[in-house]
Write an enzyme that holds these catalytic residues in place. Structure first.
Site, PDB file in Angstrom:
ATOM      1  N   SER A  43      15.820 -30.536 -39.335  1.00 25.68           N
ATOM      2  CA  SER A  43      16.295 -31.549 -39.516  1.00 25.68           C
ATOM      3  C   SER A  43      17.056 -31.908 -39.302  1.00 25.68           C
ATOM      4  O   SER A  43      17.890 -32.832 -39.365  1.00 25.68           O
ATOM      5  CB  SER A  43      15.879 -31.285 -40.927  1.00 25.68           C
ATOM      6  OG  SER A  43      16.665 -29.966 -41.438  1.00 25.68           O
ATOM      7  N   HIS A 250      22.330 -30.960 -46.169  1.00 25.83           N
ATOM      8  CA  HIS A 250      22.160 -31.017 -44.452  1.00 25.83           C
ATOM      9  C   HIS A 250      22.943 -32.387 -44.378  1.00 25.83           C
ATOM     10  O   HIS A 250      24.044 -32.429 -45.601  1.00 25.83           O
ATOM     11  CB  HIS A 250      20.675 -32.148 -44.868  1.00 25.83           C
ATOM     12  CG  HIS A 250      19.394 -31.636 -44.785  1.00 25.83           C
ATOM     13  ND1 HIS A 250      19.032 -30.632 -45.283  1.00 25.83           N
ATOM     14  CD2 HIS A 250      18.931 -30.897 -43.679  1.00 25.83           C
ATOM     15  CE1 HIS A 250      18.182 -30.250 -45.082  1.00 25.83           C
ATOM     16  NE2 HIS A 250      17.386 -30.420 -44.008  1.00 25.83           N
TER      17      HIS A 250
END
Length: 268
Positions: A43, A250
């Site tokens: 990711s 993230h």
């Protein structure tokens, strides 16, 4: 006469320098045009957290703001394949992402290992279960990183080299998540934050060693994210995002463009 001759020599030198610079520019353009780039990974490479996802990528959540796309846009390679996928582990890269690699591939990028080490589960434990449970889960992840992950990394790096024997392989790591003693007044304890940062460093150091052993290029993003961690007041990372939980921990679009892309640009 002498002045005229000097002027003539100067003009000739200027022309030669100009030709040299022009030649370098042509060579650089030709090199970029000949680049065949494949972007692999998890990711952090697909761009989860950056938004602007390609709808055709489905649950892989490949973002147009992810560093591989930013590099592609800036350098116009001859070919570009983007197979990085949210949630990917080393086995997923081997089984699902290597299709575009060939002997003609000249550049590969990848971030991988965080999901194998169970960082998502560790962060969930830290957020929901308190300091003692957090430290225990982080220590479990550290043991995996020390004892099991090196072999997993070797397997994926060997697979990449086998399919793309002529490629420059750039392996990027993960940033530290927290600025310690920063601006956060709630949430995890400082003990938990320090343990998470230490485990992230351990993961990066483990990756760096395996990268060196395979003759690949290690891209360390930690310096770029320094001053932009969670609790810094100018974070390039999402903290816990209860509205869109997959964004949590993230990089934001700023983390891709300001953190990952410059490292990739400098090493590719």
């Amino acid at each position: 006469m002498k002045l005229s001759r000097l002027a003539s020599v100067a003009a000739t030198l200027a022309a030669l320098v100009g030709l040299g610079l022009g030649g370098a520019g042509v060579a650089s353009a030709q090199e970029a045009a000949a680049t065949s780039y494949v972007a692999l990974g998890d990711s952090y490479s697909s761009g989860v957290g950056a938004g602007s996802y390609d709808s055709s990528s489905g649950s892989c959540k490949r973002s147009t703001k992810a560093y591989p796309v930013l590099w592609k846009n800036a350098n116009a390679p001859a070919s570009f394949h983007f197979t990085a996928c949210s949630g990917a582990k080393t086995g997923d890269v081997i089984n699902n992402q290597l299709g575009p690699l060939t002997s003609g591939t000249t550049l590969v990028s990848i971030s991988i290992g965080g999901n194998d080490a169970g960082f998502a589960d560790a962060m969930t434990t830290c957020v929901l279960q308190g300091t003692n449970a957090c430290i225990a889960r982080i220590n479990e992840a550290r043991t995996y990183i020390s004892n099991t992950l090196p072999g997993k990394l070797d397997a994926v790096y060997n697979a990449i080299r086998s399919k793309a024997p002529n490629a420059r392989v750039v392996v990027l790591n993960y940033p530290r998540f927290y600025k310690l003693n920063g601006s956060c007044w709630a949430g995890l304890s400082e003990t938990s934050r320090a343990a998470i940062n230490d485990a992230s460093d351990h993961l990066s150091d483990t990756i760096a060693k395996r990268v060196a052993n395979h003759g690949f290029t290690f891209g360390d993003v930690r310096g770029r994210f320094t001053g932009h961690e969670i609790c810094s007041g100018d974070s390039w990372l999402h903290s816990v995002d209860w509205l869109n939980i997959t964004n949590s921990y993230h990089p934001k679009a700023a983390g891709q463009s300001g953190g990952y892309y410059p490292v990739m640009e400098g090493l590719a």
